[in-house]
Design a protein around this motif. Sequence first.
Motif, short mmCIF file in Angstrom:
data_model
loop_
_atom_site.label_atom_id
_atom_site.label_comp_id
_atom_site.label_asym_id
_atom_site.label_seq_id
_atom_site.Cartn_x
_atom_site.Cartn_y
_atom_site.Cartn_z
N GLU B 92 0.88 -0.92 0.06
CA GLU B 92 0.09 -0.01 -0.04
C GLU B 92 0.88 1.20 -0.14
O GLU B 92 1.82 1.36 0.72
N MET B 110 -2.54 2.70 -4.07
CA MET B 110 -3.46 2.04 -3.53
C MET B 110 -4.16 1.08 -4.60
O MET B 110 -4.99 0.05 -4.03
N SER B 113 -3.48 -3.02 -3.99
CA SER B 113 -3.86 -3.60 -2.83
C SER B 113 -5.69 -3.51 -2.87
O SER B 113 -6.10 -4.35 -1.93
N ASN B 114 -5.95 -2.46 -3.48
CA ASN B 114 -7.40 -2.34 -3.66
C ASN B 114 -7.91 -3.50 -4.22
O ASN B 114 -9.04 -3.97 -4.16
N LYS B 117 -8.09 -6.60 -2.24
CA LYS B 117 -9.29 -6.55 -1.02
C LYS B 117 -10.33 -6.54 -1.71
O LYS B 117 -11.18 -7.19 -0.93
#
Lengths: 435, 141
Positions: B92, B110, B113-114, B117
């Motif tokens: 991140e 981001m 990692s987004n 997620k």
Amino acid sequence: MTKYFHSVTLEKDKCRGCTNCIKHCPTEAIRVRNGKATIIKERCIDCGECIKVCPYHAKKAVTDSFELVQEYPYKIAIPAPSQYGQFGRDYSRDRILQGLLEIGFDWVLEVSKAAEIVTDATKQMLKSPELKKPVISSACPAVVRLVQVRFPTLIPNLVKIESPMELAARIAKNTAIRDKGIAKEDIGVFFISPCAAKVTSVKAPYEKKESSVNGVLSMKDIHIRLLEKMKNIPADIESPLVCSGYSGVGWARSGGESYALGNEQYLAVHGIHNVIKVLEEIVADRLEGVEFVEALSCTEGCLGGPLTVVNPFVARPNLKWEIKRAKETDFSRENSAKDYQDLLWTEDVEYKPILKLDNDMLKAMKKMQQLEAINEEMPGLDCGACGAPSCRALAEDIVRGLACETDCVFKLREKVSSLADQIKALVQNTKRRNE
Amino acid sequence: MNSLFRKEYEIPANDFSVAGEASSSVRKLLNQLGVDPPIVKRTSIAMYEAEINAVIHGNGGKALVQFFEDKVTILISDEGPGIEDIELAMQEGYSTAPDRIREMGFGAGMGLSNIKKNADEFVLESEPGKGTRVHITMYLL
């Protein structure tokens, strides 16, 4: 009440079956069938775009007639703030409010006053830490309905606080009962509306069981009546009915609600197609640093409503003049929301998956597969001649069993020409055999 | 198993005006299929991030979306410079985006990692000089 009440309706006789409305509808809710437009009720969000674009005035908003007002012994008008933009500078807010008394109302309560209380409640609500950001204003009922059918994940972001219209109606009724001792059933509260969706909100509300408004009059319908009465009122009259400050009056235009909130981290968008683009940004988590979204279906906000008289760009300076003349907003005790919880919706909106191809996902997949295949073969001109807004929408209608491929004029031409070739070949064959 | 149908999209290089069109189109399709709204949301976020990465870093690329009975697979591929250190890139806040991109509000580090997620399955294949392939799988049931 039928399952789907809509203010926006079609006058069949006037419709010529052109493609203007189907092209502008944000939910693809209109089709031209047998030469006439038809509205798919489940899809309509009452935004009134079709009313604005119809060159034959075949689309209209059903509102209540002035005769209904006469049925109530005590008549209260609650004019939307956009009313103040409908006349030039000579017609001040004071003059307009007095004019409303002259056309037959016993009392007038400005909706802009209630808007200030809603602003106060929203301010309180924004402080709550568990709120899903950005919050989306629910001031525009067409936008709420748009969220309901196209952006279900944004339903929790809506500000579920009563609308200024509902709050004004409630205050007006309670005041008349308390101060004048009038029986509740004798009071008729009439909203003077720039908006078709507001009519639907009164007849079939989503935020509560029953609306406090008894009827909705179109701003257009009372315009001449009001103008004539106002001519006999001095231009510089001071009216005791003026009760809201400038921030409530400002709600009529795009950005007004945000300005009243005093929160710098806002975004104001107007025009339904612009609204859709911004909602798409929010859905995809792309909007950063925005706490409050004011989204209004009409260009320039309520000033551009389908039931207004004056062009919104002309109305804006009229309104601005009124804002300039208005007093500071008074947020003292009687004008505040006390506790915003008291103003929360008592009912909620649910996702209406009207665009779904089938309730069974596997069947929906199969239909989508077909839809894609049909769409591939379409000319891709989106001409609208078939009565659907785009080639893809026609493909969707075919899959749903509501249309057929030859509704497309290009497909029909292909078919006719291939038929002609076949006939020609057949004739030649017969000739040859006979020779 | 073969997919029921597939959609292909071109992702143009450095064109932010059309960036996001592919994921937006997939979102509409999923809504029409009646997929649960939260799954639709996760899918469109994951796909958008991969799409925007291809725009910023990959000189554009392609998106291939395949629809199966129970899942959707998304492959975003580009022929850009590739990623030196995948592990680092996944962190991140790590970004190699130039300032002009950051000024537009992108490149905060981001993205990957987004995707991780929001995606049910996420595989990143990349090699310097050989471009990047992002595989995303979303289960629909």
